[in-house]
Write a protein that holds these residues in place. Structure first.
Motif, PDB file in Angstrom:
ATOM      1  N   ARG A   1       0.840  -1.195   0.000  1.00 10.97           N
ATOM      2  CA  ARG A   1       0.000   0.000   0.000  1.00 10.97           C
ATOM      3  C   ARG A   1       0.878   1.250   0.000  1.00 10.97           C
ATOM      4  O   ARG A   1       1.917   1.285   0.638  1.00 10.97           O
ATOM      5  CB  ARG A   1      -0.887   0.021   1.235  1.00 10.97           C
ATOM      6  N   THR A   2       0.415   2.272  -0.715  1.00  6.39           N
ATOM      7  CA  THR A   2       1.188   3.506  -0.778  1.00  6.39           C
ATOM      8  C   THR A   2       0.369   4.717  -0.373  1.00  6.39           C
ATOM      9  O   THR A   2       0.879   5.825  -0.365  1.00  6.39           O
ATOM     10  CB  THR A   2       1.712   3.748  -2.208  1.00  6.39           C
ATOM     11  N   LYS A   3      -0.910   4.521  -0.047  1.00 11.93           N
ATOM     12  CA  LYS A   3      -1.759   5.666   0.296  1.00 11.93           C
ATOM     13  C   LYS A   3      -1.295   6.351   1.573  1.00 11.93           C
ATOM     14  O   LYS A   3      -1.253   7.580   1.643  1.00 11.93           O
ATOM     15  CB  LYS A   3      -3.198   5.195   0.455  1.00 11.93           C
ATOM     16  N   SER A   4      -0.928   5.537   2.563  1.00 14.16           N
ATOM     17  CA  SER A   4      -0.602   6.136   3.856  1.00 14.16           C
ATOM     18  C   SER A   4       0.826   5.850   4.312  1.00 14.16           C
ATOM     19  O   SER A   4       1.265   6.409   5.304  1.00 14.16           O
ATOM     20  CB  SER A   4      -1.563   5.614   4.916  1.00 14.16           C
ATOM     21  N   THR A   5       1.583   4.997   3.617  1.00 17.80           N
ATOM     22  CA  THR A   5       2.942   4.683   4.047  1.00 17.80           C
ATOM     23  C   THR A   5       3.916   4.932   2.911  1.00 17.80           C
ATOM     24  O   THR A   5       3.524   5.107   1.761  1.00 17.80           O
ATOM     25  CB  THR A   5       3.074   3.209   4.463  1.00 17.80           C
ATOM     26  N   GLY A   6       5.191   4.948   3.256  1.00 22.24           N
ATOM     27  CA  GLY A   6       6.224   5.105   2.238  1.00 22.24           C
ATOM     28  C   GLY A   6       6.393   6.528   1.779  1.00 22.24           C
ATOM     29  O   GLY A   6       6.939   6.782   0.712  1.00 22.24           O
ATOM     30  N   ARG A   7       5.932   7.463   2.576  1.00 20.74           N
ATOM     31  CA  ARG A   7       6.072   8.868   2.188  1.00 20.74           C
ATOM     32  C   ARG A   7       7.458   9.336   2.578  1.00 20.74           C
ATOM     33  O   ARG A   7       7.835   9.286   3.737  1.00 20.74           O
ATOM     34  CB  ARG A   7       5.017   9.707   2.894  1.00 20.74           C
ATOM     35  N   SER A   8       8.187   9.823   1.607  1.00 16.59           N
ATOM     36  CA  SER A   8       9.557  10.223   1.892  1.00 16.59           C
ATOM     37  C   SER A   8       9.795  11.705   1.671  1.00 16.59           C
ATOM     38  O   SER A   8      10.830  12.225   2.028  1.00 16.59           O
ATOM     39  CB  SER A   8      10.530   9.411   1.041  1.00 16.59           C
ATOM     40  N   GLU A   9       8.830  12.409   1.082  1.00 16.32           N
ATOM     41  CA  GLU A   9       9.076  13.807   0.757  1.00 16.32           C
ATOM     42  C   GLU A   9       8.411  14.731   1.758  1.00 16.32           C
ATOM     43  O   GLU A   9       7.210  14.689   1.944  1.00 16.32           O
ATOM     44  CB  GLU A   9       8.548  14.114  -0.639  1.00 16.32           C
ATOM     45  N   GLY A  10       9.204  15.554   2.409  1.00 12.62           N
ATOM     46  CA  GLY A  10       8.708  16.619   3.260  1.00 12.62           C
ATOM     47  C   GLY A  10       7.818  16.161   4.391  1.00 12.62           C
ATOM     48  O   GLY A  10       7.514  15.000   4.551  1.00 12.62           O
ATOM     49  N   THR A  11       7.380  17.141   5.157  1.00  8.28           N
ATOM     50  CA  THR A  11       6.482  16.843   6.265  1.00  8.28           C
ATOM     51  C   THR A  11       5.052  17.077   5.814  1.00  8.28           C
ATOM     52  O   THR A  11       4.773  17.962   5.008  1.00  8.28           O
ATOM     53  CB  THR A  11       6.784  17.742   7.473  1.00  8.28           C
ATOM     54  N   ILE A  12       4.164  16.302   6.373  1.00  6.00           N
ATOM     55  CA  ILE A  12       2.750  16.452   6.066  1.00  6.00           C
ATOM     56  C   ILE A  12       2.093  17.045   7.298  1.00  6.00           C
ATOM     57  O   ILE A  12       2.335  16.604   8.417  1.00  6.00           O
ATOM     58  CB  ILE A  12       2.131  15.085   5.711  1.00  6.00           C
ATOM     59  N   GLY A  13       1.253  18.051   7.096  1.00  4.71           N
ATOM     60  CA  GLY A  13       0.606  18.690   8.224  1.00  4.71           C
ATOM     61  C   GLY A  13       1.069  20.131   8.346  1.00  4.71           C
ATOM     62  O   GLY A  13       1.644  20.710   7.423  1.00  4.71           O
ATOM     63  N   VAL A  14       0.822  20.708   9.498  1.00  4.39           N
ATOM     64  CA  VAL A  14       1.107  22.115   9.721  1.00  4.39           C
ATOM     65  C   VAL A  14       2.422  22.252  10.480  1.00  4.39           C
ATOM     66  O   VAL A  14       2.633  21.589  11.490  1.00  4.39           O
ATOM     67  CB  VAL A  14      -0.045  22.754  10.533  1.00  4.39           C
ATOM     68  N   ASN A  15       3.280  23.115   9.981  1.00  2.95           N
ATOM     69  CA  ASN A  15       4.536  23.397  10.656  1.00  2.95           C
ATOM     70  C   ASN A  15       4.343  24.694  11.443  1.00  2.95           C
ATOM     71  O   ASN A  15       4.406  25.802  10.894  1.00  2.95           O
ATOM     72  CB  ASN A  15       5.669  23.532   9.642  1.00  2.95           C
ATOM     73  N   VAL A  16       4.065  24.571  12.739  1.00  3.61           N
ATOM     74  CA  VAL A  16       3.703  25.707  13.587  1.00  3.61           C
ATOM     75  C   VAL A  16       4.855  26.694  13.712  1.00  3.61           C
ATOM     76  O   VAL A  16       4.643  27.919  13.677  1.00  3.61           O
ATOM     77  CB  VAL A  16       3.261  25.194  14.980  1.00  3.61           C
TER      78      VAL A  16
END
Length: 173
Positions: free
Chosen positions: A142-157
């Motif tokens: 599965r690649t929808k939720s795992t294997g993410r290697s680029e940048g951060t996801i979400g808010v950088n406070v």
């Protein structure tokens, strides 16, 4: 007196001990058992290590570095030419792409052949080759939720606070 005799025997054994045994371009630990030492070699697992020790008529629980030269040579010969001693289904390289032969690779040859195979897939742009090129998962995971290697996801406070501080500093001037 028995303790003195046993202390005298251990240095003699250590003198005969080979700390490293070379097989397939890799150094194996001679202080471990034959089975454990062989299983640390790429291309040979525990089952294959047992089979190699059995074919060489060597006790698999014996210390590898304390074996005779003849026994060590027999183990090395069988490990390097395993395709001659096991059935073809037990080898790790059946029907090679270029030669069509069935061989068993050990040591650094395993990683080298794997690299060549991946490069061949990339060149011919097979599905797996394209996935390797892109750095994506190759074997159907599965690649929808795992294997993410680029940048951060979400808010950088912290980044938002810095921008707000810069804006306020600009407004005050």
């Amino acid at each position: 007196m028995s303790t003195e005799e046993s202390q005298d025997d251990s240095p003699e054994e250590e003198e005969d001990l080979q700390y490293f045994v070379r097989i397939g371009g890799a150094d194996l630990d001679g202080t471990k058992t034959v089975e454990r030492s062989l299983s640390e070699l790429d291309g040979i697992g525990t089952r294959t290590a047992r089979l190699v020790a059995e074919k060489a008529n060597v006790d698999r629980n014996a210390t590898f570095g304390l074996l005779d030269e003849g026994d060590i040579d027999a183990v090395v010969d069988i490990a390097e030419n395993l395709e001659d001693h096991v059935p073809s289904w037990m080898t790790n390289r059946q029907n090679d792409f270029y030669s069509g032969e069935t061989t068993h690779l050990v040591g650094t040859d395993v990683s080298e052949k794997r690299r060549h195979d991946i490069n061949r897939m990339k060149i011919i742009e097979s599905y797996k080759g394209v996935r390797h090129k892109r750095g994506q998962k190759v074997r159907g995971q599965r690649t929808k939720s795992t294997g993410r290697s680029e940048g951060t996801i979400g808010v950088n406070v912290e980044e938002i606070r810095e921008e707000m501080a810069e804006d306020e500093a600009g407004d005050e001037e």
